[in-house]
Scaffold this active site. Structure first.
Site, PDB file in Angstrom:
ATOM      1  N   HIS A  63     -10.909  13.653 -21.499  1.00 42.60           N
ATOM      2  CA  HIS A  63     -10.569  14.291 -22.782  1.00 42.60           C
ATOM      3  C   HIS A  63     -10.013  13.262 -23.768  1.00 42.60           C
ATOM      4  O   HIS A  63     -10.472  13.158 -24.916  1.00 42.60           O
ATOM      5  CB  HIS A  63      -9.542  15.400 -22.510  1.00 42.60           C
ATOM      6  CG  HIS A  63      -9.048  16.100 -23.738  1.00 42.60           C
ATOM      7  ND1 HIS A  63      -9.375  17.419 -24.015  1.00 42.60           N
ATOM      8  CD2 HIS A  63      -8.242  15.692 -24.752  1.00 42.60           C
ATOM      9  CE1 HIS A  63      -8.789  17.771 -25.146  1.00 42.60           C
ATOM     10  NE2 HIS A  63      -8.090  16.739 -25.607  1.00 42.60           N
ATOM     11  N   GLU A  64      -9.032  12.475 -23.308  1.00 39.65           N
ATOM     12  CA  GLU A  64      -8.424  11.472 -24.177  1.00 39.65           C
ATOM     13  C   GLU A  64      -9.381  10.325 -24.464  1.00 39.65           C
ATOM     14  O   GLU A  64      -9.384   9.756 -25.564  1.00 39.65           O
ATOM     15  CB  GLU A  64      -7.138  10.937 -23.543  1.00 39.65           C
ATOM     16  CG  GLU A  64      -6.037  11.959 -23.420  1.00 39.65           C
ATOM     17  CD  GLU A  64      -5.623  12.544 -24.766  1.00 39.65           C
ATOM     18  OE1 GLU A  64      -5.684  11.789 -25.776  1.00 39.65           O
ATOM     19  OE2 GLU A  64      -5.262  13.722 -24.825  1.00 39.65           O
ATOM     20  N   HIS A  67     -11.600  11.157 -27.363  1.00 38.20           N
ATOM     21  CA  HIS A  67     -10.904  10.911 -28.638  1.00 38.20           C
ATOM     22  C   HIS A  67     -10.960   9.431 -29.009  1.00 38.20           C
ATOM     23  O   HIS A  67     -11.279   9.071 -30.149  1.00 38.20           O
ATOM     24  CB  HIS A  67      -9.427  11.316 -28.517  1.00 38.20           C
ATOM     25  CG  HIS A  67      -9.173  12.784 -28.569  1.00 38.20           C
ATOM     26  ND1 HIS A  67      -9.665  13.598 -29.565  1.00 38.20           N
ATOM     27  CD2 HIS A  67      -8.451  13.594 -27.741  1.00 38.20           C
ATOM     28  CE1 HIS A  67      -9.264  14.845 -29.348  1.00 38.20           C
ATOM     29  NE2 HIS A  67      -8.533  14.860 -28.249  1.00 38.20           N
TER      30      HIS A  67
END
Length: 392
Positions: A63-64, A67
């Site tokens: 998820h990170e 980003h």
């Protein structure tokens, strides 16, 4: 969150984990083991539960990472990703320049989590055709649910959640007012944090569920982070279009890293009245920052042999700035990293050209509020420190 142990690099981005992530792994494993009880032997249940917990942490990392990769593609530098108790943090060293990039970066994480949820769901369905009541089927179903919750929760419209970034990007795009967009997203985050805190208290007191503690912790985190967002928005308003060059102390007094602490105490720096100094290597590149409090921790007998470099604090990537860099980017890094009390300014060759301290930023904000330029006309610099007496 500073990393406790490194996890390597992916796509050139440094990965790390704070020690608190072990609590998260343990909690997930305990919850999953309770869910799997009865599907297999105790050993198999716990082995599967731990594997599932680690897989969920890997999903948080993905998820990170999404980003960060999208941020880099949009010209935003990423220092590191750190996993901790409540998930993960992508450390961006600068802010996005337009609303579209802001929106793309914000959506990358939740979409990745929902994509992982879909993969886990279909994989679970395939395994269920062979072993419908087995632990692997249960773990895949759990991963599908948890990643769905992760993706949807992060889309709630309040900074610093991804949904808050989406809200900021939409308002920014429609109004062209970045300050208004950031302020609205931060205030929404404060409201959301308060709401989660109250729900957690009610769950703990009225229902006796310990899960309320988790909601209370989430609510506290959102409130604190949203307050920091408001602070940064206020700084942006006050500092306007100022750049680092407008505030920095040019030619600051630099301390060679190879100096013994005793030599520093005999140098001009001792009478300078400054609290913090940049530390440079033998080529003039800043490598650390040292304050008197750092040196006070070294005993008097050891000061003759202990070098300044070994007592100083290493400069992270976020503590280096360019002279033409927007001052708000530097101010944001200082506000969000309380232990960062000085930023070294470097030229094109990487050598030290200036220094900005937290006091400089406070002064710039106060002067701006009074309608004055960030700093007075007379910028005084200092030559490198020179020793008094014998040097090694």
């Amino acid at each position: 969150m500073r990393q406790t142990f490194p996890l390597g690099r992916i796509a050139g981005i440094r990965l790390g984990a704070h020690w608190s992530v072990l609590v998260t792994v343990g909690l997930f494993a305990w919850v999953l083991a309770s869910y799997l009880t009865g599907t297999a032997s105790t050993v198999v249940v716990w082995a599967t539960a731990v594997t599932g917990a680690v897989a969920l942490c890997a999903a948080l990392l993905a998820h990170e990472l999404a980003h960060s990769i999208v941020a880099r593609r949009n010209g935003v530098q990423v220092e590191a990703i750190v996993l901790w108790l409540l998930g993960g943090v992508s450390e961006l060293t600068e802010e996005t320049r337009d609303a579209r990039a802001d929106l793309r970066i914000a959506l990358a994480g939740p979409l990745t989590s929902l994509g992982i949820a879909a993969v886990a769901f279909f994989a679970g369905a395939a395994v269920a055709a062979v072993d419908p009541d087995g632990p692997i089927t249960a773990v895949l179903a759990w991963l599908a649910v948890m990643n769905t919750v992760l993706g949807l929760f992060n889309l709630l419209p309040g900074a610093p959640l991804d949904g808050g970034r989406v809200l900021r990007a939409v308002i920014w795009r429609r109004t062209g007012d970045r300050l208004r967009a950031a302020t609205s997203a931060a205030r929404s985050g404060q409201f959301l944090g308060t709401l989660l805190l109250l729900i957690g208290i009610a769950e703990l007191i009225l229902l006796g569920h310990l899960g309320g503690l988790w909601l209370m912790l989430l609510g506290w985190f959102l409130q604190s982070a949203a307050h920091a967002e408001l602070t940064v928005a206020g700084l942006r308003h006050r500092l306007g279009h100022s750049v680092v060059r407008d505030v920095m102390t040019a030619r600051p007094m630099a301390i060679p890293a190879v100096w013994p602490i005793a030599a520093l105490l005999r140098s001009d720096a001792a009478d300078s009245g400054h609290r913090v100094f940049p530390v440079v290597d033998d080529t003039g590149h800043p490598v650390a920052v040292v304050a008197w409090s750092d040196l006070a921790a070294v005993t008097a007998p050891a000061r003759a042999t202990t070098t300044v470099g070994s007592a100083a604090r290493a400069l992270p990537a976020g503590a280096l700035a360019r002279e033409d860099e927007p001052l708000i980017d530097v101010a944001s890094r200082v506000v969000l990293r309380p232990n960062l009390d000085a930023v070294a300014v470097v030229g094109a060759d990487g050598r030290l050209t200036g220094l900005i301290t937290s006091t400089d930023l406070v002064l710039a904000c106060d002067r701006s509020a009074l309608g004055l330029p960030p700093r007075g006309r007379h910028l005084t610099g200092h030559p490198s420190a020179t020793p008094q007496g014998d040097t090694p």
